[in-house]
Design an enzyme around this catalytic site. Structure first.
Site, PDB file in Angstrom:
ATOM      1  N   GLY A 235       0.278  -5.098   7.629  1.00 17.70           N
ATOM      2  CA  GLY A 235      -0.550  -5.729   8.645  1.00 17.70           C
ATOM      3  C   GLY A 235      -1.911  -6.062   8.093  1.00 17.70           C
ATOM      4  O   GLY A 235      -2.707  -5.175   7.797  1.00 17.70           O
ATOM      5  N   ASP A 236      -2.140  -7.384   7.877  1.00 14.35           N
ATOM      6  CA  ASP A 236      -3.440  -7.879   7.419  1.00 14.35           C
ATOM      7  C   ASP A 236      -3.802  -7.456   5.998  1.00 14.35           C
ATOM      8  O   ASP A 236      -4.985  -7.357   5.669  1.00 14.35           O
ATOM      9  CB  ASP A 236      -4.565  -7.462   8.379  1.00 14.35           C
ATOM     10  CG  ASP A 236      -4.343  -7.987   9.792  1.00 14.35           C
ATOM     11  OD1 ASP A 236      -3.520  -8.912   9.960  1.00 14.35           O
ATOM     12  OD2 ASP A 236      -4.986  -7.473  10.722  1.00 14.35           O
TER      13      ASP A 236
ATOM     14  N   MET B  62      10.502 -11.927   6.456  1.00 11.79           N
ATOM     15  CA  MET B  62       9.996 -12.991   7.337  1.00 11.79           C
ATOM     16  C   MET B  62      11.123 -13.982   7.606  1.00 11.79           C
ATOM     17  O   MET B  62      11.596 -14.672   6.690  1.00 11.79           O
ATOM     18  CB  MET B  62       8.794 -13.695   6.687  1.00 11.79           C
ATOM     19  CG  MET B  62       7.519 -12.861   6.691  1.00 11.79           C
ATOM     20  SD  MET B  62       6.098 -13.757   6.052  1.00 11.79           S
ATOM     21  CE  MET B  62       6.389 -13.682   4.297  1.00 11.79           C
TER      22      MET B  62
ATOM     23  N   GLY C 119       2.904 -10.007   4.025  1.00 12.47           N
ATOM     24  CA  GLY C 119       3.734 -11.036   4.634  1.00 12.47           C
ATOM     25  C   GLY C 119       3.093 -12.405   4.555  1.00 12.47           C
ATOM     26  O   GLY C 119       3.242 -13.130   3.565  1.00 12.47           O
TER      27      GLY C 119
ATOM     28  N   GLN D  36      17.576  -6.458   5.733  1.00 15.46           N
ATOM     29  CA  GLN D  36      17.166  -5.947   7.041  1.00 15.46           C
ATOM     30  C   GLN D  36      18.152  -6.375   8.120  1.00 15.46           C
ATOM     31  O   GLN D  36      18.473  -7.559   8.230  1.00 15.46           O
ATOM     32  CB  GLN D  36      15.773  -6.459   7.419  1.00 15.46           C
ATOM     33  CG  GLN D  36      15.291  -5.841   8.724  1.00 15.46           C
ATOM     34  CD  GLN D  36      13.987  -6.408   9.242  1.00 15.46           C
ATOM     35  OE1 GLN D  36      13.924  -7.553   9.678  1.00 15.46           O
ATOM     36  NE2 GLN D  36      12.939  -5.615   9.213  1.00 15.46           N
TER      37      GLN D  36
ATOM     38  N   LYS E  35      11.646  -0.484   9.625  1.00 18.13           N
ATOM     39  CA  LYS E  35      10.386  -1.223   9.748  1.00 18.13           C
ATOM     40  C   LYS E  35      10.009  -1.271  11.219  1.00 18.13           C
ATOM     41  O   LYS E  35      10.774  -1.746  12.055  1.00 18.13           O
ATOM     42  CB  LYS E  35      10.523  -2.633   9.186  1.00 18.13           C
ATOM     43  CG  LYS E  35       9.292  -3.473   9.493  1.00 18.13           C
ATOM     44  CD  LYS E  35       8.990  -4.479   8.425  1.00 18.13           C
ATOM     45  CE  LYS E  35       7.725  -5.252   8.719  1.00 18.13           C
ATOM     46  NZ  LYS E  35       7.827  -6.126   9.875  1.00 18.13           N
TER      47      LYS E  35
ATOM     48  N   CYS F  51      10.666  -6.280  15.826  1.00 18.72           N
ATOM     49  CA  CYS F  51      10.667  -7.681  16.261  1.00 18.72           C
ATOM     50  C   CYS F  51      10.234  -7.778  17.727  1.00 18.72           C
ATOM     51  O   CYS F  51      10.829  -7.141  18.604  1.00 18.72           O
ATOM     52  CB  CYS F  51      12.056  -8.306  16.072  1.00 18.72           C
ATOM     53  SG  CYS F  51      12.044 -10.040  16.570  1.00 18.72           S
TER      54      CYS F  51
HETATM   55  C1  LIG Z   1       7.178 -16.174  10.018  1.00 21.28           C
HETATM   56  C2  LIG Z   1       7.345 -14.686  10.181  1.00 21.28           C
HETATM   57  C3  LIG Z   1       8.610 -14.162  10.275  1.00 21.28           C
HETATM   58  C4  LIG Z   1       8.785 -12.772  10.405  1.00 21.28           C
HETATM   59  N1  LIG Z   1      10.057 -12.254  10.443  1.00 21.28           N
HETATM   60  C5  LIG Z   1      10.238 -10.902  10.437  1.00 21.28           C
HETATM   61  C6  LIG Z   1      11.534 -10.344  10.299  1.00 21.28           C
HETATM   62  O1  LIG Z   1      12.540 -11.056  10.160  1.00 21.28           O
HETATM   63  N2  LIG Z   1      11.640  -8.988  10.305  1.00 21.28           N
HETATM   64  C7  LIG Z   1      10.541  -8.160  10.426  1.00 21.28           C
HETATM   65  O2  LIG Z   1      10.683  -6.944  10.415  1.00 21.28           O
HETATM   66  N3  LIG Z   1       9.305  -8.672  10.536  1.00 21.28           N
HETATM   67  C8  LIG Z   1       9.127 -10.005  10.520  1.00 21.28           C
HETATM   68  N4  LIG Z   1       7.866 -10.532  10.541  1.00 21.28           N
HETATM   69  C9  LIG Z   1       6.700  -9.614  10.528  1.00 21.28           C
HETATM   70  C10 LIG Z   1       6.245  -9.367   9.086  1.00 21.28           C
HETATM   71  O3  LIG Z   1       7.239  -8.690   8.357  1.00 21.28           O
HETATM   72  C11 LIG Z   1       4.954  -8.523   9.052  1.00 21.28           C
HETATM   73  O4  LIG Z   1       5.192  -7.301   9.683  1.00 21.28           O
HETATM   74  C12 LIG Z   1       3.776  -9.203   9.758  1.00 21.28           C
HETATM   75  O5  LIG Z   1       3.684 -10.567   9.381  1.00 21.28           O
HETATM   76  C13 LIG Z   1       2.454  -8.495   9.451  1.00 21.28           C
HETATM   77  O6  LIG Z   1       2.184  -8.505   8.061  1.00 21.28           O
HETATM   78  P1  LIG Z   1       1.106  -9.547   7.414  1.00 21.28           P
HETATM   79  O7  LIG Z   1      -0.191  -9.332   8.142  1.00 21.28           O
HETATM   80  O8  LIG Z   1       1.060  -9.168   5.990  1.00 21.28           O
HETATM   81  O9  LIG Z   1       1.649 -10.929   7.661  1.00 21.28           O
HETATM   82  C14 LIG Z   1       7.664 -11.907  10.460  1.00 21.28           C
HETATM   83  C15 LIG Z   1       6.383 -12.465  10.369  1.00 21.28           C
HETATM   84  C16 LIG Z   1       6.208 -13.831  10.224  1.00 21.28           C
HETATM   85  C17 LIG Z   1       4.815 -14.384  10.097  1.00 21.28           C
END
Ligand SMILES: Cc1cc2nc3c(=O)[nH]c(=O)nc-3n(C[C@H](O)[C@H](O)[C@H](O)COP(=O)(O)O)c2cc1C
Length: 339
Positions: free
Chosen positions: A210-211, A25, A233, A78, A148, A109
């Protein structure tokens, strides 16, 4: 059965001690937060996305982001980029000049600034390019490479299985997939049915993402979707004990209670101190402002402290505000009638 869900597993030759991975993140998973996550039981942590060009041009801010603390292994760095040459160069740098255990390629992204340079989620439109890029990177490095990705670009272009198979053919050691398309951003629900199809199609581990917000979600991702591990995340922001709860639940089936508000404040203070230790007082305090409200969410009477923290600039001032708030909270909690 639950203990199987807690067994160590492998990405290439790297052993991951449990099934819970902290998602990359940007602005969140720096080394300060990653160590906290490790201490709370994360099996693997992934750094914020890092630009291939920033690495190649030795941009100081980018190089700082590559810092790996000896306490956080196994960890993954990453990288993202849109062109094969620069991505390979960046991967080689991470391979040879850092102590990361794994190199992860960002293909998810959704941000315009990134996709318009053909990086991030843009790759999802072309499984052949996924193969080509992954094959080029894996041929150039020794560390295991993971990818990813999201499920697709939009509803019309969901090549989740094709892209995952292409990455596998290219030599990827595992795939993390977020069950949303690029167009969805974070809207709607992550599609775990597609993740299930991917898990069934590939031989390498799938890290389902995801979620996943609760220990029960994690269990479902492993048992029903068939993922080898879960990636969490947003649920971890200001809430790293969810990692302990989840790993413990997967190992034993027992749900641990949430920590007391005072414990949350102690962890928030540790996060502040680690950020300042990593980035210096000015930047550490700035970054802490972005994170502290996640810790204070749901704790009674925290609004005034939250507001004051937004204008505090020194670690002393911020620590005093958190300590004062802890005192007020203790008085308030003690004054409440026992039920
Ligand atoms: C603040 C934030 C920053 C993120 N930055 C990245 C990142 O740098 N690289 C990446 O692959 N995904 C990034 N993501 C996506 C997360 O890795 C993840 O795929 C997404 O939040 C879904 O998972 P979750 O439902 O558990 O949050 C980011 C998500 C958030 C909320």
């Amino acid at each position: 059965m639950p203990s199987q869900l807690a067994a160590p597993w492998k990405i290439g030759d790297v052993t991951i001690p449990d099934r819970v991975v902290v998602a990359p993140m940007a602005g969140v998973t720096d080394a300060a937060f990653r160590i906290i996550c490790k201490n709370f039981g994360a099996g693997l942590v992934v750094c914020e996305m890092i630009s291939d060009k920033g690495i190649m041009y030795h941009n100081q801010k980018t190089l700082d982001m590559l810092f790996v603390d000896p306490k956080e292994h196994p960890m993954s760095i990453q990288i993202y980029g849109g062109a094969k040459e620069t991505l390979v160069q960046a991967a080689k740098f991470v391979d040879q000049q850092t102590s990361a255990d794994i190199i992860d390629i960002n293909m998810g992204c959704p941000v315009n600034k990134v996709t318009k340079t053909d990086a991030g989620a843009k790759w999802l439109l072309d499984p052949d390019k996924v193969y080509e890029m992954v094959a080029a990177v894996t041929a150039a490095v020794h560390k295991p490479v993971t990818v990813k990705m999201r499920t697709g670009w939009d509803d019309e272009h969901v090549y989740a299985v094709e892209n995952a198979l292409a990455a596998e053919r290219g030599g990827a050691a595992a795939i993390a997939m977020h069950g949303r398309t690029r167009q969805q951003l974070y809207r709607g629900k992550a599609d775990w049915e597609i993740l299930k199809q991917v898990a069934a199609a590939i031989k390498i581990p799938l890290i389902g993402n995801g979620d996943v917000r609760t220990p029960a979600d994690a269990q479902q991702m492993l048992t029903e979707v068939g993922a080898t591990a879960v990636m969490m995340g947003r649920a971890v922001q200001g809430n790293p004990w969810i990692l302990t709860q989840t790993t413990h639940y997967l190992a034993t089936g027992e749900l641990l209670p949430l920590p007391a508000p005072m414990t949350k404040l102690t962890i928030a203070t540790e996060h502040l101190q680690r950020l300042v230790g990593l980035k210096g007082e000015h930047q550490g305090c700035q970054d802490f402002r972005e994170q502290v409200s996640y810790y204070l969410k749901g704790i009674p009477r925290s609004t005034r402290t939250k507001v004051a923290l937004m204008s505090a600039t020194s670690v002393g001032e911020m620590t005093d505000l958190l300590d004062d708030y802890a005192d007020q909270l203790a008085t308030y909690l003690a004054s409440r009638p026992v039920k």
